[in-house]
Motif scaffolding. Structure first.
Motif, PDB file in Angstrom:
ATOM      1  N   LEU A 205       0.820  -1.212   0.000  1.00 14.82           N
ATOM      2  CA  LEU A 205       0.000   0.000   0.000  1.00 14.82           C
ATOM      3  C   LEU A 205       0.851   1.257   0.000  1.00 14.82           C
ATOM      4  O   LEU A 205       0.630   2.166  -0.804  1.00 14.82           O
ATOM      5  N   LEU A 206       1.832   1.329   0.901  1.00 15.94           N
ATOM      6  CA  LEU A 206       2.608   2.564   1.052  1.00 15.94           C
ATOM      7  C   LEU A 206       3.941   2.537   0.315  1.00 15.94           C
ATOM      8  O   LEU A 206       4.374   3.548  -0.213  1.00 15.94           O
ATOM      9  N   GLY A 207       4.602   1.393   0.286  1.00 16.80           N
ATOM     10  CA  GLY A 207       5.956   1.334  -0.254  1.00 16.80           C
ATOM     11  C   GLY A 207       6.032   1.252  -1.763  1.00 16.80           C
ATOM     12  O   GLY A 207       6.754   2.019  -2.409  1.00 16.80           O
ATOM     13  N   ALA A 208       5.284   0.311  -2.341  1.00 14.79           N
ATOM     14  CA  ALA A 208       5.416   0.051  -3.777  1.00 14.79           C
ATOM     15  C   ALA A 208       5.181   1.283  -4.649  1.00 14.79           C
ATOM     16  O   ALA A 208       5.956   1.530  -5.587  1.00 14.79           O
ATOM     17  N   PRO A 209       4.145   2.092  -4.389  1.00 16.37           N
ATOM     18  CA  PRO A 209       3.943   3.265  -5.264  1.00 16.37           C
ATOM     19  C   PRO A 209       5.136   4.205  -5.280  1.00 16.37           C
ATOM     20  O   PRO A 209       5.493   4.748  -6.340  1.00 16.37           O
ATOM     21  N   PHE A 210       5.800   4.384  -4.117  1.00 16.21           N
ATOM     22  CA  PHE A 210       7.001   5.220  -4.071  1.00 16.21           C
ATOM     23  C   PHE A 210       8.164   4.531  -4.764  1.00 16.21           C
ATOM     24  O   PHE A 210       8.952   5.174  -5.471  1.00 16.21           O
ATOM     25  N   ASN A 211       8.291   3.216  -4.577  1.00 17.51           N
ATOM     26  CA  ASN A 211       9.389   2.491  -5.204  1.00 17.51           C
ATOM     27  C   ASN A 211       9.305   2.556  -6.717  1.00 17.51           C
ATOM     28  O   ASN A 211      10.318   2.706  -7.408  1.00 17.51           O
ATOM     29  N   TYR A 212       8.095   2.426  -7.261  1.00 21.86           N
ATOM     30  CA  TYR A 212       7.931   2.516  -8.712  1.00 21.86           C
ATOM     31  C   TYR A 212       8.429   3.870  -9.230  1.00 21.86           C
ATOM     32  O   TYR A 212       9.180   3.937 -10.206  1.00 21.86           O
ATOM     33  N   VAL A 213       8.012   4.944  -8.563  1.00 19.63           N
ATOM     34  CA  VAL A 213       8.372   6.282  -9.031  1.00 19.63           C
ATOM     35  C   VAL A 213       9.878   6.510  -8.917  1.00 19.63           C
ATOM     36  O   VAL A 213      10.519   6.999  -9.865  1.00 19.63           O
ATOM     37  N   GLY A 214      10.447   6.169  -7.773  1.00 16.06           N
ATOM     38  CA  GLY A 214      11.878   6.390  -7.575  1.00 16.06           C
ATOM     39  C   GLY A 214      12.712   5.614  -8.569  1.00 16.06           C
ATOM     40  O   GLY A 214      13.683   6.140  -9.147  1.00 16.06           O
ATOM     41  N   CYS A 215      12.350   4.361  -8.793  1.00 12.40           N
ATOM     42  CA  CYS A 215      13.114   3.519  -9.711  1.00 12.40           C
ATOM     43  C   CYS A 215      13.028   4.038 -11.135  1.00 12.40           C
ATOM     44  O   CYS A 215      14.031   4.081 -11.858  1.00 12.40           O
ATOM     45  N   VAL A 216      11.840   4.454 -11.548  1.00  7.83           N
ATOM     46  CA  VAL A 216      11.679   4.978 -12.908  1.00  7.83           C
ATOM     47  C   VAL A 216      12.413   6.306 -13.070  1.00  7.83           C
ATOM     48  O   VAL A 216      13.032   6.564 -14.115  1.00  7.83           O
TER      49      VAL A 216
END
Length: 298
Positions: A205-216
């Motif tokens: 819920l909280l981590g993945a959306p940020f991880n996607y943006v940072g990685c991209v």
């Protein structure tokens, strides 16, 4: 064509319906599945900034820029209005001193008092340290990011274009061992750069959306520095979980219809990977549903 964000919502549904309920490190408890993946085509400029809730993408990009500095202290983040790392040093301070200080007061002291920040804002040898200053057994430091960009320019078909943060001797000194731990890159014959990231543990819920943006965002910068176009972003996760106190938020997000993904561009070509700023990133066409609030498990 099926909306790419549905991959993420499907993972949420799978966890709610079939996840294994577990006692976790935080004591909150989770439902989890083991082994998950999504992939997004970046070649047309669209990026996985989720639309079924508002994702504060600038915060995620600022965090990634901080990783690239090699920094391990939260003071620059706090001064840049990024508070996603405060929970761990705050908990350590409260445990060590017994002081019932608020997060706001703690962050103010971190921002204003260099000596206090040096002692209580330090996270240990987390991501940036490992990416930019990995300490070898011989005492030499290794800049994995610089090495990656050099290989992309000189040997783009290499199968060794990766970096990681799981430095076993230093894990015990980290505030939190790396979750997104291995990044591997691949260049096609038409000069498109793809990234595959492996995440050992994911708060969906909280981590993945940020991880996607940072990685991209990182993929955009690396591609530009290496003179390459964008290919795919591929994400793999090991223990993929929802905390027990996130179920209602997840159900709300699943109920929402995804909207068009936004586009991302870089406003300029920075002289090096170290010279990008948040002002270099432009996101257009982002019209998400409302934000969904949830507590971070520490």
């Amino acid at each position: 064509m099926r909306h790419p964000e549905l991959q993420y919502l499907d993972l949420m549904s799978a966890i709610l319906e079939h996840g294994d309920q577990r006692v976790d490190r935080t004591g909150v408890g989770t439902k989890s599945i083991f082994g998950a993946s999504v992939r997004f085509d970046l070649s047309r400029g669209q990026v996985p900034i989720l639309t079924t809730k508002r994702v504060y993408w600038k915060t995620a990009v600022k965090e990634m820029l901080w990783f690239l500095t090699g920094g391990t202290n939260i003071q620059p983040l706090i001064r840049d209005n990024v508070r996603i790392w405060t929970d761990w040093p705050l908990a350590a301070y409260q445990k060590a001193t017994g002081e019932a200080i608020s997060q706001e007061a703690f962050e103010s002291r971190i921002a204003e008092d260099d000596a206090f920040a040096a002692k209580w804002g330090e996270l240990g040898p987390v991501y940036g340290k490992q990416w930019r200053r990995w300490l070898g057994a011989d005492g030499r430091e290794h800049d994995q990011i610089a090495g990656l960009i050099h290989t992309l320019k000189t040997n783009p078909t290499s199968r060794r274009m990766l970096f990681h943060a799981w430095n076993v001797p230093e894990i015990g000194s980290m505030a939190l061992p790396p979750c997104h731990m291995v990044y591997q890159y691949y260049v096609t014959s038409d000069n498109k750069l793809s990234c595959m990231m492996y995440q050992r543990s994911c708060d969906l819920l909280l981590g993945a959306p940020f991880n996607y943006v940072g990685c991209v965002a990182l993929q955009y910068m690396i591609a530009q520095q290496a003179g390459l176009d964008l290919g795919e972003f591929v994400w793999f996760s090991g223990d993929t979980h929802l905390y027990l106190n996130h179920f209602e938020q997840a159900k709300l997000q699943i109920s929402r219809e995804p909207r068009d993904l936004p586009t991302m561009t870089l406003a300029r070509r920075a002289a090096s990977i170290d010279e990008y700023t948040i002002d270099d990133f432009a996101v257009e066409g982002y019209a998400p549903h409302d934000a969904i609030k949830a507590d971070v498990a520490v």
